[in-house]
Scaffold this motif. Structure first.
Motif, PDB file in Angstrom:
ATOM      1  N   ILE A  15      11.107  -4.448   3.521  1.00  0.00           N
ATOM      2  CA  ILE A  15      10.514  -3.624   4.582  1.00  0.00           C
ATOM      3  C   ILE A  15       9.991  -2.323   3.978  1.00  0.00           C
ATOM      4  O   ILE A  15      10.722  -1.601   3.302  1.00  0.00           O
ATOM      5  N   GLY A  16       8.725  -2.056   4.230  1.00  0.00           N
ATOM      6  CA  GLY A  16       8.084  -0.877   3.673  1.00  0.00           C
ATOM      7  C   GLY A  16       8.076   0.300   4.625  1.00  0.00           C
ATOM      8  O   GLY A  16       8.199   0.141   5.840  1.00  0.00           O
ATOM      9  N   TYR A  17       7.940   1.475   4.037  1.00  0.00           N
ATOM     10  CA  TYR A  17       7.829   2.706   4.840  1.00  0.00           C
ATOM     11  C   TYR A  17       6.769   3.607   4.225  1.00  0.00           C
ATOM     12  O   TYR A  17       6.764   3.844   3.013  1.00  0.00           O
ATOM     13  N   VAL A  18       5.842   4.087   5.074  1.00  0.00           N
ATOM     14  CA  VAL A  18       4.805   5.018   4.627  1.00  0.00           C
ATOM     15  C   VAL A  18       4.895   6.295   5.457  1.00  0.00           C
ATOM     16  O   VAL A  18       5.296   6.271   6.614  1.00  0.00           O
ATOM     17  N   ARG A  19       4.529   7.403   4.819  1.00  0.00           N
ATOM     18  CA  ARG A  19       4.484   8.678   5.537  1.00  0.00           C
ATOM     19  C   ARG A  19       3.427   9.565   4.909  1.00  0.00           C
ATOM     20  O   ARG A  19       3.321   9.651   3.683  1.00  0.00           O
ATOM     21  N   VAL A  20       2.640  10.202   5.769  1.00  0.00           N
ATOM     22  CA  VAL A  20       1.749  11.273   5.317  1.00  0.00           C
ATOM     23  C   VAL A  20       2.037  12.484   6.181  1.00  0.00           C
ATOM     24  O   VAL A  20       2.291  12.367   7.377  1.00  0.00           O
ATOM     25  N   ALA A  37       3.496  -5.208  -3.201  1.00  0.00           N
ATOM     26  CA  ALA A  37       4.903  -5.358  -3.599  1.00  0.00           C
ATOM     27  C   ALA A  37       5.610  -6.446  -2.787  1.00  0.00           C
ATOM     28  O   ALA A  37       6.768  -6.767  -3.048  1.00  0.00           O
ATOM     29  N   GLY A  38       4.912  -7.002  -1.784  1.00  0.00           N
ATOM     30  CA  GLY A  38       5.467  -8.117  -1.006  1.00  0.00           C
ATOM     31  C   GLY A  38       6.223  -7.734   0.240  1.00  0.00           C
ATOM     32  O   GLY A  38       7.092  -8.500   0.699  1.00  0.00           O
ATOM     33  N   CYS A  39       5.919  -6.585   0.830  1.00  0.00           N
ATOM     34  CA  CYS A  39       6.607  -6.167   2.061  1.00  0.00           C
ATOM     35  C   CYS A  39       6.227  -7.071   3.237  1.00  0.00           C
ATOM     36  O   CYS A  39       5.057  -7.386   3.442  1.00  0.00           O
ATOM     37  N   ASP A  40       7.238  -7.480   3.995  1.00  0.00           N
ATOM     38  CA  ASP A  40       7.030  -8.330   5.168  1.00  0.00           C
ATOM     39  C   ASP A  40       6.593  -7.492   6.368  1.00  0.00           C
ATOM     40  O   ASP A  40       5.800  -7.936   7.194  1.00  0.00           O
ATOM     41  N   VAL A  41       7.156  -6.299   6.483  1.00  0.00           N
ATOM     42  CA  VAL A  41       6.898  -5.390   7.606  1.00  0.00           C
ATOM     43  C   VAL A  41       6.733  -3.995   7.028  1.00  0.00           C
ATOM     44  O   VAL A  41       7.393  -3.649   6.043  1.00  0.00           O
ATOM     45  N   ILE A  42       5.868  -3.180   7.654  1.00  0.00           N
ATOM     46  CA  ILE A  42       5.687  -1.791   7.202  1.00  0.00           C
ATOM     47  C   ILE A  42       5.796  -0.859   8.405  1.00  0.00           C
ATOM     48  O   ILE A  42       5.092  -1.037   9.401  1.00  0.00           O
ATOM     49  N   TYR A  43       6.698   0.094   8.312  1.00  0.00           N
ATOM     50  CA  TYR A  43       6.857   1.138   9.326  1.00  0.00           C
ATOM     51  C   TYR A  43       6.195   2.401   8.786  1.00  0.00           C
ATOM     52  O   TYR A  43       6.015   2.545   7.581  1.00  0.00           O
ATOM     53  N   GLY A  44       5.892   3.345   9.685  1.00  0.00           N
ATOM     54  CA  GLY A  44       5.289   4.573   9.192  1.00  0.00           C
ATOM     55  C   GLY A  44       5.385   5.740  10.152  1.00  0.00           C
ATOM     56  O   GLY A  44       5.662   5.581  11.340  1.00  0.00           O
ATOM     57  N   ASP A  45       5.167   6.918   9.594  1.00  0.00           N
ATOM     58  CA  ASP A  45       5.070   8.167  10.361  1.00  0.00           C
ATOM     59  C   ASP A  45       3.828   8.892   9.864  1.00  0.00           C
ATOM     60  O   ASP A  45       3.700   9.154   8.661  1.00  0.00           O
ATOM     61  N   GLN A  67      21.933  -6.230   6.092  1.00  0.00           N
ATOM     62  CA  GLN A  67      22.447  -6.495   4.750  1.00  0.00           C
ATOM     63  C   GLN A  67      21.552  -7.524   4.048  1.00  0.00           C
ATOM     64  O   GLN A  67      21.176  -8.529   4.630  1.00  0.00           O
ATOM     65  N   GLY A  68      21.204  -7.228   2.812  1.00  0.00           N
ATOM     66  CA  GLY A  68      20.348  -8.127   2.046  1.00  0.00           C
ATOM     67  C   GLY A  68      18.889  -7.725   2.051  1.00  0.00           C
ATOM     68  O   GLY A  68      18.105  -8.172   1.213  1.00  0.00           O
ATOM     69  N   ASP A  69      18.495  -6.886   3.013  1.00  0.00           N
ATOM     70  CA  ASP A  69      17.107  -6.401   3.077  1.00  0.00           C
ATOM     71  C   ASP A  69      16.844  -5.417   1.946  1.00  0.00           C
ATOM     72  O   ASP A  69      17.775  -4.900   1.325  1.00  0.00           O
ATOM     73  N   THR A  70      15.563  -5.155   1.719  1.00  0.00           N
ATOM     74  CA  THR A  70      15.153  -4.154   0.728  1.00  0.00           C
ATOM     75  C   THR A  70      14.207  -3.168   1.392  1.00  0.00           C
ATOM     76  O   THR A  70      13.224  -3.579   2.015  1.00  0.00           O
ATOM     77  N   LEU A  71      14.523  -1.889   1.302  1.00  0.00           N
ATOM     78  CA  LEU A  71      13.627  -0.834   1.778  1.00  0.00           C
ATOM     79  C   LEU A  71      12.736  -0.437   0.610  1.00  0.00           C
ATOM     80  O   LEU A  71      13.229  -0.132  -0.476  1.00  0.00           O
ATOM     81  N   CYS A  72      11.428  -0.442   0.843  1.00  0.00           N
ATOM     82  CA  CYS A  72      10.470  -0.178  -0.225  1.00  0.00           C
ATOM     83  C   CYS A  72       9.544   0.976   0.167  1.00  0.00           C
ATOM     84  O   CYS A  72       9.015   0.995   1.284  1.00  0.00           O
TER      85      CYS A  72
END
Length: 198
Positions: A15-20, A37-45, A67-72
């Motif tokens: 799971i990805g996270y973007v912020r500007v 990088a292969g993120c399944d979902v992307i959250y952002g602010d 548990q088992g997820d990866t924050l990217c």
């Protein structure tokens, strides 16, 4: 008896996270890197400074992690600018069994070296928590020494406590009746009177 089907275990996700921080900026560079990088979902602010710790996108992301997820993230500072906030967040992820990757900085806790880094971050987070706790306790001791009340606000004023003590000593009113008149529990009156006697 009705049998219920056990819920199927969700496969671990990246799971990805973007912020500007500026509304004029674009997240395109970060999104492209996270997709690669292969993120399944992307959250952002969008347009939210890193110093702000409560962010809708980040809060939703953290709540969704299992548990088992990866924050990217593209870069560590996308999560936040405050060192203690970052350390505590990463330590919390580690405790929850969530891996972490910062693409441009080569941080990847799915590797042995990355897990070693996670362990070091946990030590720093604990150290920082202890430092904050020690500073808080020292501040409270200093405030008490200056005669300031520390802790939750008092339910009764000094005058009310003194009046209650006089009324109880003179047997004018019961503790229960005084408590009702002040809108507090009888135990609050009892404790306040005892503290005043000390």
């Amino acid at each position: 008896m009705k049998k219920t089907k056990a819920p199927s275990k969700k496969r671990p996700q990246k799971i990805g996270y973007v912020r500007v921080s500026d509304k004029e900026q674009t997240e395109d560079l970060q999104i492209d890197a996270l997709k690669q990088a292969g993120c399944d979902v992307i959250y952002g602010d969008h347009g939210v400074p890193g110093a702000i710790t409560k962010r809708q996108g980040l809060d939703e992301l953290l709540a969704s992690l299992q548990q088992g997820d990866t924050l990217c993230v593209w870069k560590l500072d996308r999560l936040g600018r405050s060192t203690i906030h970052l350390l505590q967040m990463l330590d919390d992820l580690r405790k929850r069994g969530v891996d972490f990757q910062a693409i441009t900085q080569g941080i990847d806790t799915t590797t042995a070296v990355g897990r070693m880094l996670y362990g070091q971050l946990a030590v720093f987070a604990e150290f920082e928590r202890e430092q904050i706790s020690e500073r808080t306790k020292a501040g409270m001791r200093a405030a008490k020494a200056r005669g300031k009340h520390v802790g939750r606000p008092r339910k009764l004023t000094e005058i009310q406590i003194a009046r209650a003590r006089t009324q109880v000593s003179a047997r004018q009113y019961t503790i229960a009746k005084i408590a009702r008149s002040y809108g507090v529990a009888p135990l609050t009156i009892s404790r306040a009177i005892k503290c005043l006697k000390k």
